[in-house]
Design an enzyme around this catalytic site. Structure first.
Site, short mmCIF file in Angstrom:
data_model
loop_
_atom_site.label_atom_id
_atom_site.label_comp_id
_atom_site.label_asym_id
_atom_site.label_seq_id
_atom_site.Cartn_x
_atom_site.Cartn_y
_atom_site.Cartn_z
N SER A 146 1.11 -0.96 -0.15
CA SER A 146 -0.03 -0.28 0.02
C SER A 146 1.04 1.49 0.18
CB SER A 146 -0.92 -0.25 1.41
OG SER A 146 -1.39 1.05 1.65
N TYR A 167 -2.05 -1.36 11.11
CA TYR A 167 -2.30 -1.54 9.47
C TYR A 167 -1.02 -1.59 8.25
CZ TYR A 167 -3.71 -1.11 5.13
OH TYR A 167 -3.38 -1.45 3.59
N LYS A 194 2.79 -3.81 6.80
CA LYS A 194 2.93 -3.32 5.56
C LYS A 194 4.02 -3.79 5.35
CE LYS A 194 -1.03 -4.82 3.37
NZ LYS A 194 -1.71 -5.93 2.71
#
Ligand code: UFG
Length: 332
Positions: A124, A149, A153
């Site tokens: 992302s 989150y 990643k």
């Protein structure tokens, strides 16, 4: 070529399975339905008129994963299986790190066991944190993530880089998505977040359909064209095509680790999104200006030229297509 797609019934996974089947890849899908529905498997078959093998499986279950590799001669893996709600990750960090980091470690160890060397990983733009400048190129500094989150990643990107250092016969492609919206033009698959949506487009759709009363526009005093946040929205079907291009690259080119932004390179403000949605769909979206949301940045959009040059990837869909297809999915 046989491709294992983890998270195959999720928002981006399902659209990618459609593109893979349309491009004559053999697909083996896997999902535990933690944030998707079983019926998506049939919807994919209905769209493509093609069949594919599907397993209900949790990626933390190593034995189940090994069985899938035993039963199928997997050539490459596209890994989408992850939680993705920024806010939720702050309140459930352990669950996020287990699901987003531990699970891919299990996957990578099973890949090693079965000598599968090709993986495309769903990352992302969040890994760029607060970008120093826009448009963002792939060699921009990463780090400074503000939630578990995003950090998950970043951690997996690091793990993949370390893995490549240890084994240069791996073929790894990390794709950094900007803001995926829209849905398949059939209206059969799309984004279905649990509960009240946290992201802009799903929230707009719920307000337009009367399921939610009013959209809060988080801040109108950003340093942008109209004061509201600017993002690089990409049609989910274009994003799915990007994965097919990435696989083609891994097939052609031996041994490498590649990183690409997947975005359009254009930034749209929250107000531009609302206005386009209203105009294209001929529907009203009630909104009010609200305080800034903590952690948000002014502008985030990609420099998509590396993906164009090296993958031949270019977004085909317009913002009008994106807002029309998001609304079409809601209405179906
Ligand atoms: N926004 C609103 N109201 C809302 C929701 C969002 O005004 O109810 C605004 C935000 O302030 C921001 C823009 O709409 O300016 C986009 O917000 P999203 O929540 O849709 O998306 P983000 O850019 O914050 O984050 C998304 C994904 C992340 C991913 C990131 C990558 O949610 O997972 O893009 O750039 F990491």
């Amino acid at each position: 070529m046989k491709v294992l797609v983890t998270g195959a019934t999720g928002y981006i996974g399902s659209h990618t399975v459609v593109e893979l089947l349309d491009n004559n890849y053999e697909v083996v899908g896997l999902d535990n339905f933690s944030n998707s529905k079983r019926e998506v498997v049939d919807k994919i078959k209905e769209i493509t008129h093609k069949d594919f093998k599907f397993y209900e499986c949790d990626m933390l279950n190593k034995e189940a994963l090994e069985n899938i590799f035993k039963e199928n001669e997997i050539d490459a893996v596209i890994d989408f299986a992850a939680f993705k709600a920024v806010g939720e990750s702050v309140s459930k960090p352990v669950e996020y790190y287990i699901n987003n980091v531990s699970s891919i470690l299990t996957l990578l160890s099973v890949m090693k066991e079965f000598n599968v060397k090709k993986i495309v990983f769903s990352s992302s733009a969040t890994v760029y944190g607060k970008p120093k400048s826009v448009p963002i190129t792939e060699d921009a500094e990463v780090g400074g993530t503000t939630n578990p989150y995003g950090t998950s990643k970043l951690m997996v990107e690091r793990i993949l880089k370390d893995l490549y250092v240890s084994d240069e016969t791996m073929d790894i492609c990390i794709l950094r998505y900007f803001n995926p919206i829209g849905a398949h033009s059939s209206g059969l698959i799309g984004e279905e977040p649990n509960g009240i949506p946290a992201n802009l487009m799903p929230y707009i759709v719920k307000v337009a359909s009367g399921k939610l009363e009013c959209l809060n526009v988080f801040g109108n005093d950003y340093n942008t064209k109209d004061g509201t946040g600017v993002r690089d929205y990409i049609h989910v079907v274009d994003l799915a095509v990007g994965h097919v291009k990435a696989l083609e690259k891994l097939n052609k080119e031996k041994q490498g680790l590649f990183i690409y932004n997947l975005g359009t390179g254009k930034g749209y403000s929250v107000l531009e999104i609302i206005n386009t949605f209203e105009k294209v769909n001929n529907v009203k979206v009630n909104y009010k200006i609200a305080p800034r949301r903590p952690g948000d940045i002014d502008e985030c959009y990609s420099d998509p030229s590396k993906a164009l040059k090296e993958l031949g990837f270019k977004c085909e869909k317009t913002l009008e297509d994106m807002v029309r297809d998001s609304w079409n999915y809601e209405n179906k």
